[in-house]
Design a protein around this motif. Structure first.
Motif, PDB file in Angstrom:
ATOM      1  N   TYR A 224      -8.698 -65.963 -45.036  1.00  0.00           N
ATOM      2  CA  TYR A 224      -7.934 -66.490 -43.909  1.00  0.00           C
ATOM      3  C   TYR A 224      -6.480 -66.639 -44.338  1.00  0.00           C
ATOM      4  CZ  TYR A 224      -8.356 -71.079 -46.240  1.00  0.00           C
ATOM      5  OH  TYR A 224      -8.310 -72.110 -47.135  1.00  0.00           O
ATOM      6  N   TRP A 225      -5.612 -66.781 -43.328  1.00  0.00           N
ATOM      7  CA  TRP A 225      -4.177 -66.898 -43.571  1.00  0.00           C
ATOM      8  C   TRP A 225      -3.705 -68.277 -43.123  1.00  0.00           C
ATOM      9  CZ3 TRP A 225      -1.350 -63.069 -45.940  1.00  0.00           C
ATOM     10  CH2 TRP A 225      -1.971 -61.825 -46.052  1.00  0.00           C
ATOM     11  N   GLU A 226      -2.782 -68.848 -43.900  1.00  0.00           N
ATOM     12  CA  GLU A 226      -2.220 -70.149 -43.551  1.00  0.00           C
ATOM     13  C   GLU A 226      -0.707 -70.128 -43.698  1.00  0.00           C
ATOM     14  OE1 GLU A 226      -5.210 -73.736 -44.437  1.00  0.00           O
ATOM     15  OE2 GLU A 226      -4.588 -72.687 -46.255  1.00  0.00           O
ATOM     16  N   GLU A 227      -0.033 -70.733 -42.736  1.00  0.00           N
ATOM     17  CA  GLU A 227       1.392 -71.022 -42.894  1.00  0.00           C
ATOM     18  C   GLU A 227       1.500 -72.346 -43.628  1.00  0.00           C
ATOM     19  OE1 GLU A 227       3.354 -71.093 -39.158  1.00  0.00           O
ATOM     20  OE2 GLU A 227       3.763 -68.940 -39.148  1.00  0.00           O
ATOM     21  N   ALA A 228       2.323 -72.378 -44.657  1.00  0.00           N
ATOM     22  CA  ALA A 228       2.353 -73.569 -45.510  1.00  0.00           C
ATOM     23  C   ALA A 228       3.781 -74.044 -45.740  1.00  0.00           C
ATOM     24  CB  ALA A 228       1.693 -73.271 -46.857  1.00  0.00           C
ATOM     25  N   THR A 251      -4.879 -67.382 -38.906  1.00  0.00           N
ATOM     26  CA  THR A 251      -5.638 -66.132 -39.039  1.00  0.00           C
ATOM     27  C   THR A 251      -5.687 -65.370 -37.728  1.00  0.00           C
ATOM     28  OG1 THR A 251      -6.991 -67.236 -40.718  1.00  0.00           O
ATOM     29  CG2 THR A 251      -7.811 -65.151 -39.828  1.00  0.00           C
ATOM     30  N   GLU A 252      -6.016 -66.059 -36.637  1.00  0.00           N
ATOM     31  CA  GLU A 252      -6.116 -65.390 -35.334  1.00  0.00           C
ATOM     32  C   GLU A 252      -4.773 -64.830 -34.909  1.00  0.00           C
ATOM     33  OE1 GLU A 252      -7.843 -67.867 -32.397  1.00  0.00           O
ATOM     34  OE2 GLU A 252      -9.744 -68.130 -33.462  1.00  0.00           O
ATOM     35  N   ARG A 253      -3.713 -65.602 -35.137  1.00  0.00           N
ATOM     36  CA  ARG A 253      -2.383 -65.111 -34.754  1.00  0.00           C
ATOM     37  C   ARG A 253      -1.988 -63.887 -35.567  1.00  0.00           C
ATOM     38  NH1 ARG A 253       2.657 -68.458 -36.379  1.00  0.00           N
ATOM     39  NH2 ARG A 253       2.607 -66.936 -38.068  1.00  0.00           N
ATOM     40  N   GLN A 258      -1.071 -58.152 -35.853  1.00  0.00           N
ATOM     41  CA  GLN A 258      -1.389 -56.851 -36.432  1.00  0.00           C
ATOM     42  C   GLN A 258      -1.822 -55.869 -35.358  1.00  0.00           C
ATOM     43  OE1 GLN A 258      -0.837 -55.719 -39.330  1.00  0.00           O
ATOM     44  NE2 GLN A 258      -1.947 -53.777 -39.233  1.00  0.00           N
ATOM     45  N   GLU A 259      -2.670 -56.343 -34.434  1.00  0.00           N
ATOM     46  CA  GLU A 259      -3.102 -55.475 -33.335  1.00  0.00           C
ATOM     47  C   GLU A 259      -1.910 -55.049 -32.486  1.00  0.00           C
ATOM     48  OE1 GLU A 259      -6.016 -57.664 -31.210  1.00  0.00           O
ATOM     49  OE2 GLU A 259      -7.561 -57.513 -32.781  1.00  0.00           O
ATOM     50  N   LEU A 260      -1.004 -55.995 -32.232  1.00  0.00           N
ATOM     51  CA  LEU A 260       0.168 -55.673 -31.427  1.00  0.00           C
ATOM     52  C   LEU A 260       1.049 -54.654 -32.135  1.00  0.00           C
ATOM     53  CD1 LEU A 260       1.893 -56.180 -28.931  1.00  0.00           C
ATOM     54  CD2 LEU A 260       2.951 -58.114 -30.129  1.00  0.00           C
TER      55      LEU A 260
END
Length: 511
Positions: A224-228, A251-253, A258-260
């Motif tokens: 997962y990805w996190e802004e920190a 993560t969803e964003r 990426q899809e965009l």
């Protein structure tokens, strides 16, 4: 020194004793406001009329007592200093009340102790209030952290976790017992994340705040990805005592972004291929079309008078169709060139671009007897040829779609709206009917081709040019009332060109 205000509830049945208390307070530098009460009901009512600074109570009244007054105060929930005053009380009884919550005992025969006792108790009450406020702030902050929708991680100065909030557990899958005493880097998902954690450590050790994105791994193995944001926490002496990290799961964003990006890249490739195809197809169609036209004309000359009227009509249809196809192909080539043009922008005088367009339209303007007026136009950054073509299409349409028997007039003007120029091309022609169709769509035609020839590409070219210059284009019109086409271009900070010939005057006049 100014007298200090003091609001006192005095539990006392003797007016004389109350006066002595008031005088003692005044001598001690206070400006007292006293409310004397003799019953529990009077005291409850008085407390509600606060705020009050303290309660002074005689030990025993005919209908009330210090014990009852203390209970009444405690039942109210107020934290006020409670001082007993009496000349006839045994020490053990006073001690009992002190254990139950009274703050001091003053003998009425020694009122000189009253003011120092009050000052001490007021200081203690103030300290208790500050402590309660601090404790409440800590409680609220603790609730905020515990209920926060983002992960909060606290480490000691060695970088080992000492606290994680419930959101951390929900996001990572790790409970506090599994991570406390461990470095946050145990969450990293790949080798690249290790370099990121090293960068965090060096940044916060230098006393700075680190901000960025982390690629971490949950307990179940999913990434997962996190802004920190990670920053040092300093104690009252300014020394770093802890580090705190605030982390939001994005993560969803990141997946949507990426899809965009992939969709935009795909559309860009498809659009580029379509533009290239349109250019190549249009260019390659020129040769067979020229062959068709040439051999049709040779056939017409060779047969000459041997063709009957019907054959000559057919031959005319073929030649006219070839000419229309030639015009359409040229328009398609022009449209594809606009989209694929890579020439950089330069300072362009819009007045000169408009004047060049009028020169190119001189024959049409002369034939229609049209009057074209150019107002003051700005200098912009752009493609001079394309901007000339923009004016040429808009003014050419204004002349083409004129009212029969009415002198066509076209006015080109400009107005500044904040950070953009708004340029208008107005005419007194036949106008447009209200429609839900996009008139700037390629091949879109709103008039009968037999009355007004054309391919329906001109306005599409205008839109393409304006969009390439980071502007907008639209039209306002009513049937029979003419049209006004508007387009915008960014203000670039360039100075207006000096000595524009014909600025604000009729630039082209043909009768």
């Amino acid at each position: 020194m100014d007298a200090r205000p003091l609001r006192v509830i005095l539990v006392e049945d003797s007016p004389d004793d109350a006066e002595l208390v008031e005088l003692e307070l005044i001598r001690g530098g206070f400006s007292p406001t006293l409310l004397r009460v003799e019953t529990a009901e009077d005291m409850r009512t008085g407390l509600q009329r606060g705020p009050w600074d303290l309660v002074l109570s005689d030990f025993n009244l005919p209908a009330f007592s210090a014990a009852g007054a203390l209970e009444t105060l405690q039942a109210s929930g107020l934290d006020l200093p409670f001082i007993i005053m009496s000349g006839m009380v045994r020490a053990e009884e006073a001690v009992k009340l002190m254990k139950r919550g009274a703050h001091d005992f003053i003998d009425k025969a020694a009122l000189a102790r009253l003011v120092p006792a009050i000052e001490r108790e007021l200081r203690d009450a103030g300290e208790r209030a500050r402590r309660r406020a601090a404790e409440e702030q800590v409680r609220v902050l603790s609730m905020v952290v515990e209920q926060s929708p983002v992960s909060v991680v606290v480490t000691n100065t060695e970088g080992l976790m000492t606290y994680v909030n419930p959101c951390f557990r929900d996001t990572s899958g790790y409970g506090p017992a599994e991570v406390l005493g461990q470095p946050p880097s145990i969450l990293r998902a790949d080798a690249a994340s290790g370099e990121t954690y090293d960068d965090i450590w060096h940044t916060i050790q230098a006393g700075q705040v680190w901000r960025g994105t982390l690629h971490n791994c949950r307990k179940d193995g999913s990434s997962y990805w996190e802004e920190a944001a990670v920053s040092p926490v300093r104690d009252l002496d300014g020394r770093v005592s802890h580090y705190v990290g605030i982390l939001r799961d994005v993560t969803e964003r990141m997946a949507r972004d990426q899809e965009l990006r992939q969709a935009v890249e795909h559309l860009t490739r498809v659009n580029t291929e379509l533009e290239r195809f349109a250019y190549v197809a249009s260019h390659d169609l020129q040769e067979p079309l020229r062959t068709l036209t040439s051999f049709t004309q040779l056939l017409e000359r060779r047969l000459g008078g041997d063709m009957d009227a019907e054959a000559q009509e057919y031959m005319t249809f073929i030649i006219d169709a070839a000419r229309r196809m030639h015009t359409l192909i040229n328009d398609l080539l022009a449209y594809s060139r606009i989209a694929t043009e890579e020439k950089g922008f330069v300072p362009v005088s819009m007045h000169e671009a408009c004047a060049a367009a009028i020169r190119n339209l001189k024959s049409s303007i002369d034939d229609a007897g049209a009057l074209v007026t150019i107002g003051e136009l700005p200098q912009v950054m752009g493609d001079e040829i394309q901007l000339m073509q923009l004016f040429q299409n808009l003014i050419g349409n204004a002349v083409k779609f004129r009212k029969p028997g009415v002198t066509p007039t076209v006015v080109v003007e400009t107005k500044r709206d904040d950070a953009e120029w708004r340029i208008s091309v107005s005419d007194n022609g036949i106008g447009l009917s209200a429609t839900s169709q996009d008139i700037f769509e390629i091949f879109r035609r709103l008039h009968n081709p037999s009355e007004y020839p054309g391919t329906g590409v001109g306005l599409a070219i205008c839109k393409c040019i304006v969009q390439r210059h980071k502007g907008r284009i639209w039209v306002e019109s009513e049937p029979g009332q003419g049209c006004t086409f508007f387009f915008t271009l960014p203000v670039t900070g360039l100075k207006p060109p000096e000595d524009q010939p014909g600025s604000g005057l009729a630039s082209a006049l043909a009768r």
